[in-house]
Design an enzyme around this catalytic site. Structure first.
Site, PDB file in Angstrom:
ATOM      1  N   HIS A  70       0.836  -1.207   0.000  1.00 34.21           N
ATOM      2  CA  HIS A  70       0.000   0.000   0.000  1.00 34.21           C
ATOM      3  C   HIS A  70       0.869   1.255   0.000  1.00 34.21           C
ATOM      4  CE1 HIS A  70      -3.494   2.550   1.246  1.00 34.21           C
ATOM      5  NE2 HIS A  70      -2.521   3.239   1.823  1.00 34.21           N
ATOM      6  N   GLU A  71       1.881   1.291   0.865  1.00 33.30           N
ATOM      7  CA  GLU A  71       2.718   2.480   0.972  1.00 33.30           C
ATOM      8  C   GLU A  71       3.597   2.664  -0.263  1.00 33.30           C
ATOM      9  OE1 GLU A  71       2.218   4.762   3.106  1.00 33.30           O
ATOM     10  OE2 GLU A  71       0.720   3.562   4.140  1.00 33.30           O
ATOM     11  N   HIS A 102       1.680   4.304  -3.062  1.00 32.04           N
ATOM     12  CA  HIS A 102       1.601   5.768  -3.015  1.00 32.04           C
ATOM     13  C   HIS A 102       2.782   6.392  -3.759  1.00 32.04           C
ATOM     14  CE1 HIS A 102      -1.875   6.603  -0.596  1.00 32.04           C
ATOM     15  NE2 HIS A 102      -1.450   5.913   0.446  1.00 32.04           N
ATOM     16  N   GLU A 121      -6.137   6.893  -1.719  1.00 29.53           N
ATOM     17  CA  GLU A 121      -6.088   5.752  -0.811  1.00 29.53           C
ATOM     18  C   GLU A 121      -6.669   4.495  -1.457  1.00 29.53           C
ATOM     19  OE1 GLU A 121      -4.463   5.492   1.832  1.00 29.53           O
ATOM     20  OE2 GLU A 121      -3.921   7.581   2.061  1.00 29.53           O
TER      21      GLU A 121
END
Length: 271
Positions: A143-144, A147, A200
């Site tokens: 997820h990070e 980004h 997100e």
């Protein structure tokens, strides 16, 4: 602290392991990066990220909170990263030249992030308090990293630049000059940057695919967010402070699991 040679090598190896173009590939679909990313130099954003990352590491080292290379938890994080990084190039060609780093900071914060340029930090709080499995760590890391790959920080900076451009014109018209530009403008702090709900959701889906391609069970993203939501019943963890949560998010992940489960099964030797 110098970047891990293994992480750098795997980042470069991603160029050789890339799959077909996004439009023709298996997995999730999230569209192109925001047009606002074109308003700010990627080199500039990544250079700023490096400066801020180095500052965080210096401060952690001064507090004896920066994990040494032989720390078992740090080695675990880096091992997971070495499996995820080769798949990053599919989402951003710049990733092949990033000097990837993973570091662990001793803190009760339930937090983790990846800055532009592949600069990753985990806090011991998110590992210890949530008792994350490797699959769940991969869900957080994916997820990070997503980004960074989708350049959400650069998008935010681009939107800020567009706003400042309008503010500059407005300031000149009103005769406010530099003062007006300073008051309305401002830089972007990349650590702790809050993202839009769309960002997100984007990171959820791209992260889901990254972990699946790396051979980590993407269904762990569901148990991860269940743990995060449970932790938020008291004081919301810092990692949730800028992340939407709840049943809607989990539903979105579950809806996209059929798109990535074949990738996971293939990575695990089942395809």
């Amino acid at each position: 602290m110098k970047p891990s040679k293994t992480l750098v090598a795997l980042g470069l190896a991603g160029a050789l392991l890339s799959t077909p173009a996004l439009a023709q590939r298996e997995g999730v679909s999230v569209g192109q990066n925001s047009v606002f990313t074109g308003l700010v130099s990627a080199d500039q954003i990544e250079a700023t990220a490096l400066q801020q990352y180095r500052q965080v590491l210096r401060e952690a080292a001064q507090q004896n909170a920066l994990a040494p290379a032989n720390n078992a938890q740090l080695q675990r994080l880096r091992a997971i990263a070495t499996r995820i990084i080769p798949h990053a190039i599919d989402w951003n060609p710049r990733a092949k030249d990033w000097k990837w780093e993973v570091n662990l900071i001793g803190s009760k914060q339930v937090n983790a992030w990846c800055m532009p340029g592949g600069k990753i930090a985990f806090y011991t709080g998110i590992l210890n308090q949530l008792k994350l499995s490797d699959d769940e760590v991969a869900a957080v890391m994916g997820h990070e990293i997503a980004h960074a790959l989708r350049e959400h920080a650069r998008e935010r900076a681009g939107k800020s630049a567009a706003t400042n451009l309008g503010a500059n014109v407005f300031s000149e018209l009103l005769g406010l000059g530099t003062l007006g530009r300073t008051v309305v403008g401002g830089g972007v702090q990349l650590i702790g940057l809050s993202f839009s709900r769309e960002n997100e959701t984007d990171a959820d889906l791209v992260g889901l695919e990254l972990s699946a391609r790396a051979g980590y069970d993407p269904r762990a993203a569901v148990t991860l967010w269940q743990k995060m939501n449970a932790a938020a019943q008291g004081a919301p963890p810092q990692w949730l402070s800028t992340h939407p949560s709840g049943s809607t998010r989990i539903t979105g992940i579950e809806r996209n699991l059929p798109k990535v489960m074949p990738l996971y099964e293939r990575a695990r030797g089942g395809g």
